[in-house]
Write a protein that holds these residues in place. Structure first.
Motif, PDB file in Angstrom:
ATOM      1  N   THR A   1       0.837  -1.215   0.000  1.00  0.00           N
ATOM      2  CA  THR A   1       0.000   0.000   0.000  1.00  0.00           C
ATOM      3  C   THR A   1       0.867   1.258   0.000  1.00  0.00           C
ATOM      4  N   GLU A   2       1.944   1.214   0.813  1.00  0.00           N
ATOM      5  CA  GLU A   2       2.835   2.383   0.846  1.00  0.00           C
ATOM      6  C   GLU A   2       3.488   2.619  -0.504  1.00  0.00           C
ATOM      7  N   GLU A   3       3.893   1.499  -1.165  1.00  0.00           N
ATOM      8  CA  GLU A   3       4.495   1.646  -2.507  1.00  0.00           C
ATOM      9  C   GLU A   3       3.492   2.244  -3.489  1.00  0.00           C
ATOM     10  N   ASP A   4       2.272   1.708  -3.430  1.00  0.00           N
ATOM     11  CA  ASP A   4       1.238   2.245  -4.332  1.00  0.00           C
ATOM     12  C   ASP A   4       0.976   3.725  -4.066  1.00  0.00           C
ATOM     13  N   MET A   5       0.925   4.049  -2.770  1.00  0.00           N
ATOM     14  CA  MET A   5       0.669   5.451  -2.406  1.00  0.00           C
ATOM     15  C   MET A   5       1.803   6.352  -2.886  1.00  0.00           C
ATOM     16  N   ALA A   6       3.053   5.834  -2.745  1.00  0.00           N
ATOM     17  CA  ALA A   6       4.205   6.636  -3.198  1.00  0.00           C
ATOM     18  C   ALA A   6       4.123   6.863  -4.708  1.00  0.00           C
ATOM     19  N   GLY A   7       3.786   5.781  -5.440  1.00  0.00           N
ATOM     20  CA  GLY A   7       3.634   5.922  -6.896  1.00  0.00           C
ATOM     21  C   GLY A   7       2.549   6.924  -7.254  1.00  0.00           C
ATOM     22  N   MET A   8       1.434   6.826  -6.525  1.00  0.00           N
ATOM     23  CA  MET A   8       0.326   7.753  -6.792  1.00  0.00           C
ATOM     24  C   MET A   8       0.722   9.182  -6.471  1.00  0.00           C
ATOM     25  N   ARG A   9       1.481   9.333  -5.370  1.00  0.00           N
ATOM     26  CA  ARG A   9       1.925  10.701  -5.018  1.00  0.00           C
ATOM     27  C   ARG A   9       2.820  11.269  -6.112  1.00  0.00           C
ATOM     28  N   GLU A  10       3.738  10.413  -6.625  1.00  0.00           N
ATOM     29  CA  GLU A  10       4.636  10.890  -7.694  1.00  0.00           C
ATOM     30  C   GLU A  10       3.831  11.277  -8.932  1.00  0.00           C
ATOM     31  N   THR A  11       2.881  10.410  -9.282  1.00  0.00           N
ATOM     32  CA  THR A  11       2.063  10.698 -10.464  1.00  0.00           C
ATOM     33  C   THR A  11       1.285  12.003 -10.292  1.00  0.00           C
ATOM     34  N   ILE A  12       0.701  12.154  -9.092  1.00  0.00           N
ATOM     35  CA  ILE A  12      -0.085  13.373  -8.833  1.00  0.00           C
ATOM     36  C   ILE A  12       0.805  14.604  -8.894  1.00  0.00           C
ATOM     37  N   ALA A  13       2.030  14.467  -8.313  1.00  0.00           N
ATOM     38  CA  ALA A  13       2.948  15.620  -8.334  1.00  0.00           C
ATOM     39  C   ALA A  13       3.337  15.972  -9.766  1.00  0.00           C
ATOM     40  N   ALA A  14       3.621  14.923 -10.569  1.00  0.00           N
ATOM     41  CA  ALA A  14       4.001  15.183 -11.970  1.00  0.00           C
ATOM     42  C   ALA A  14       2.852  15.847 -12.722  1.00  0.00           C
ATOM     43  N   GLN A  15       1.642  15.331 -12.473  1.00  0.00           N
ATOM     44  CA  GLN A  15       0.481  15.917 -13.161  1.00  0.00           C
ATOM     45  C   GLN A  15       0.247  17.356 -12.715  1.00  0.00           C
TER      46      GLN A  15
END
Lengths: 162, 208
Positions: free
Chosen positions: B120-134
């Motif tokens: 879950t933490e990995e998924d959240m980190a990926g989502m955070r990166e994606t959101i930041a990039a967007q």
């Protein structure tokens, strides 16, 4: 002899008028010469009134050719030939050209471009100033209107700097 | 299940081990006494019946009963003790097994929970990166759009201003033409393009 046109004869219309004047004069001159030969008592026809330009060209012509009907016809033919082959420049001004402007520009053209060039003058109030010159296949627009239209993008910058 | 089965079998074996000697002992006592009674009946019955007084016989009988009762009591006591010990042991074993099972399940649960948490933490980190990039991309796009709109508006303002000034000048100057003052200016214009006119005359002469 090479014809030297007076500055007053600037356009093809002016030259037409001159030729017409000379034709009348030549006709009168021929008739008058015949009447003199036959000692006719009644000379009813008066000498046609000649313009200063016609007088000037007749004087030039007479200085090298003896005045006769034949020589006058030769002069008229020369002028007609010149009318057909002369380069024509059209100058459009913002107002009807005054005589002074006409003479000034025609003289300049004959001195600097070609001695026999004919200059046709027209006018268009929308030009505001300056002139549009059409010569051969070229049109040179040096009117004030054109300058204002070309410089419309500079106005905001000028206003900002003011 | 196998452990319960083994325990059950062990208990069975223990009970069999307890009851089997008792049964054998009782059987021996029963058959041996019968045999003695049978042989005495044939050889000494008359003698015994004749020699042992009833009080002795009664005393012997009572003593035998006491002995039997004593053996029976002691056997019951031993059985009770064994049963209590076995019960205790079984209880301990069951408790131990339960504890181990619970511990094992708890460990599995913790492991899986840790794995899920990590994932879950990995998924959240990926989502955070994606959101930041967007977010960055969106910011850049909005900034570019604003800049373009600003430039467009400025150009529009400039164009309209230019048109207005031009229109004003054209209207204002339309009836104020003085050709007399323009003579030198016109000559200057012709002078500036004298070479072009001469070239044109030359070209026309060549054509003719």
């Amino acid at each position: 002899m090479k014809l030297k046109l007076n500055e007053a004869i600037s356009s093809p219309n002016d030259l037409h008028g001159l030729i017409s004047e000379l034709r009348d004069y030549a006709k009168w001159y021929g008739q008058n010469a015949i009447k003199k030969q036959v000692h006719a008592k009644h000379i009813t026809h008066e000498q046609p009134e000649l313009s200063p330009a016609a007088k000037a060209i007749l004087q030039d012509w007479a200085s090298e050719h003896p005045v006769s009907r034949a020589s006058l016809d030769e002069l008229i033919q020369s002028l007609e030939k010149h009318l057909k082959g002369a380069p024509i420049m059209t100058v459009t001004l913002a107002a009807p050209a005054t005589t002074g402007i006409k003479k000034q520009l025609t003289a300049w053209c004959r001195d600097n471009i070609a001695p026999g060039v004919l200059v046709r003058f027209e006018f268009n109030r929308n030009l505001l100033g300056g002139m549009v010159v059409r010569y051969g296949s070229h049109i040179y627009d040096w009117s004030v209107r054109r300058q204002i239209l070309d410089g419309r993008n500079k106005f905001p910058e000028v206003l900002r700097n003011a | 299940m196998n452990i319960f089965l083994v325990i059950f079998l062990l208990v069975d074996v223990l009970l069999i081990g307890i009851f089997a000697p008792m049964a054998i002992r009782h059987a021996q006592a029963h058959f041996w006494h019968k045999k003695q009674e049978g042989s005495g009946g044939t050889k000494h019955g008359a003698v015994q019946n004749g020699h042992l007084p009833p009080s002795v016989r009664e005393h012997l009988l009572e003593e035998a009963q006491r002995n039997f009762q004593h053996v029976l009591d002691s056997s019951a006591k031993e059985l009770q003790q064994d049963l209590a010990a076995t019960t205790l042991e079984i209880h301990k074993l069951v408790e131990k097994m339960g504890t181990e099972a619970v511990a094992s399940e708890l460990e599995n649960y913790r492991t899986r929970l840790a794995e899920l948490q990590k994932k879950t933490e990995e998924d959240m980190a990926g989502m955070r990166e994606t959101i930041a990039a967007q977010q960055e991309e969106l910011k850049a796009k909005v900034a570019a759009d604003i800049q373009a709109e600003k430039a467009r508006l400025l150009t529009q303002i400039d164009t309209r201003l230019g048109d207005a000034v031009t229109s004003f000048l054209l209207d204002a100057m339309q009836y104020e033409v003085d050709l007399g003052a323009q003579g030198p200016y016109l000559t200057k214009l012709l002078e500036a393009h004298k070479d072009e006119f001469k070239k044109e005359v030359g070209d026309e002469t060549k054509v003719e």
